[in-house]
Design a protein around this motif. Structure first.
Motif, mmCIF file in Angstrom:
data_model
loop_
_atom_site.group_PDB
_atom_site.id
_atom_site.type_symbol
_atom_site.label_atom_id
_atom_site.label_comp_id
_atom_site.label_asym_id
_atom_site.label_seq_id
_atom_site.Cartn_x
_atom_site.Cartn_y
_atom_site.Cartn_z
ATOM 1 N N THR A 1 -1.524 10.854 2.449
ATOM 2 C CA THR A 1 -1.663 9.791 3.453
ATOM 3 C C THR A 1 -0.338 9.658 4.200
ATOM 4 O O THR A 1 0.726 9.929 3.637
ATOM 5 N N PRO A 2 -0.373 9.220 5.460
ATOM 6 C CA PRO A 2 0.875 9.099 6.221
ATOM 7 C C PRO A 2 1.890 8.172 5.558
ATOM 8 O O PRO A 2 3.099 8.419 5.607
ATOM 9 N N CYS A 3 1.399 7.104 4.925
ATOM 10 C CA CYS A 3 2.332 6.138 4.322
ATOM 11 C C CYS A 3 3.118 6.733 3.172
ATOM 12 O O CYS A 3 4.239 6.302 2.884
ATOM 13 N N LYS A 4 2.541 7.723 2.513
ATOM 14 C CA LYS A 4 3.219 8.296 1.338
ATOM 15 C C LYS A 4 4.495 9.028 1.754
ATOM 16 O O LYS A 4 5.478 9.035 1.015
ATOM 17 N N ALA B 1 0.816 -1.224 0.000
ATOM 18 C CA ALA B 1 0.000 0.000 0.000
ATOM 19 C C ALA B 1 0.851 1.276 0.000
ATOM 20 O O ALA B 1 0.579 2.192 -0.793
ATOM 21 N N PRO B 2 1.906 1.379 0.827
ATOM 22 C CA PRO B 2 2.721 2.601 0.756
ATOM 23 C C PRO B 2 3.389 2.792 -0.613
ATOM 24 O O PRO B 2 3.554 3.929 -1.070
ATOM 25 N N ALA B 3 3.771 1.697 -1.261
ATOM 26 C CA ALA B 3 4.341 1.826 -2.607
ATOM 27 C C ALA B 3 3.262 2.271 -3.590
ATOM 28 O O ALA B 3 3.493 3.141 -4.450
HETATM 29 S S1 SF4 Z 1 -1.470 4.963 6.064
HETATM 30 FE FE1 SF4 Z 1 -3.599 4.885 5.309
HETATM 31 S S2 SF4 Z 1 -3.468 4.830 3.083
HETATM 32 FE FE2 SF4 Z 1 -1.433 4.348 3.883
HETATM 33 S S3 SF4 Z 1 -1.311 2.120 3.956
HETATM 34 FE FE3 SF4 Z 1 -2.058 2.796 5.980
HETATM 35 S S4 SF4 Z 1 -4.317 2.823 5.878
HETATM 36 FE FE4 SF4 Z 1 -3.501 2.702 3.764
#
Ligand code: SF4
Length: 208
Positions: free
Chosen positions: A164-167, A153-155
């Motif tokens: 989003t925080p993962c980005k 998901a972060p990729a």
């Molecule tokens: S931070 Fe949010 S968008 Fe990113 S992987 Fe986690 S749930 Fe998904």
């Protein structure tokens, strides 16, 4: 790839295939990208309508180009409205996808934001063909969920204009951001319909 890792992947793939078969799904081992395309084409008859749910792995092995150039009705959703693309995908003969993770006993995990991909995996297209690099095989469901959340998901978030925080951190914070790309989690643990779900395990690093 190191020869010992290649051999390890080959035997691990056989373990995954046994797991898939126990779940009414079919698994295939492909030693490289060319073998994966050959195997996919054995599952996709000429003249088929084919939709895809954002499968980077299918592009990476060269399958999409073969379908576009060949005698197939490849449905390019970029040329359709979102609604038209969704309805065409539900009615397709074949749906191409990858998995965000797969366990060594054949359970697949997929995360989706718009949910078109997971809904088509679950129901609709007559046959679903997964292209899965051996880099996505995890020891168990817990590890598979962690991979889907913290690697895939972060990729995937990097592809989109999302906040989003993962980005920005590269790991999942289980966010409730309006931009979250994780609205649905699909765990595919059994197929009700035999011969519907086919998984090609490729001895390569594919997708994310
Ligand atoms: S931070 Fe949010 S968008 Fe990113 S992987 Fe986690 S749930 Fe998904």
């Amino acid at each position: 790839m190191d020869i010992n890792m290649q051999k390890r992947n080959e035997v691990l793939a056989q373990t995954v295939i046994k797991g898939l078969e126990s779940r009414n799904m079919s698994g295939y081992y492909a030693a490289d990208k060319e073998a994966a395309v050959k195997q996919a084409l054995e599952l996709i008859p000429e003249g088929s309508s084919i939709a895809m749910g954002g499968c980077a792995s299918a592009h990476e092995i060269g399958l999409i180009k073969v379908l576009e150039d060949g005698n197939y009705n490849y449905i390019n959703r970029d040329k359709l409205s979102p609604r038209e693309g969704l309805l065409a995908a539900y009615d397709a003969d074949i749906f191409l996808s990858s998995a965000n993770a797969i366990t060594s006993d054949g359970v697949m995990v997929n995360i989706d934001g718009n949910s078109n991909r997971v809904s088509c995996i679950a129901q609709g297209p007559r046959k679903v063909v997964f292209i899965v690099g051996m880099n996505k095989v995890c020891s168990d469901l817990d590890a598979a969920m962690k991979r889907a959340r913290n690697v895939a998901a972060p990729a995937n978030a990097q592809r989109f204009e999302v906040k989003t925080p993962c980005k920005t951190t590269g790991k999942c914070f289980d966010c409730k951001s309006p931009d979250t790309i994780c609205c649905q989690f699909l765990i595919t643990r059994y197929s009700r319909h035999k011969n519907r779900i086919h998984v090609i395990l490729v001895n390569d690093t594919l997708g994310f």
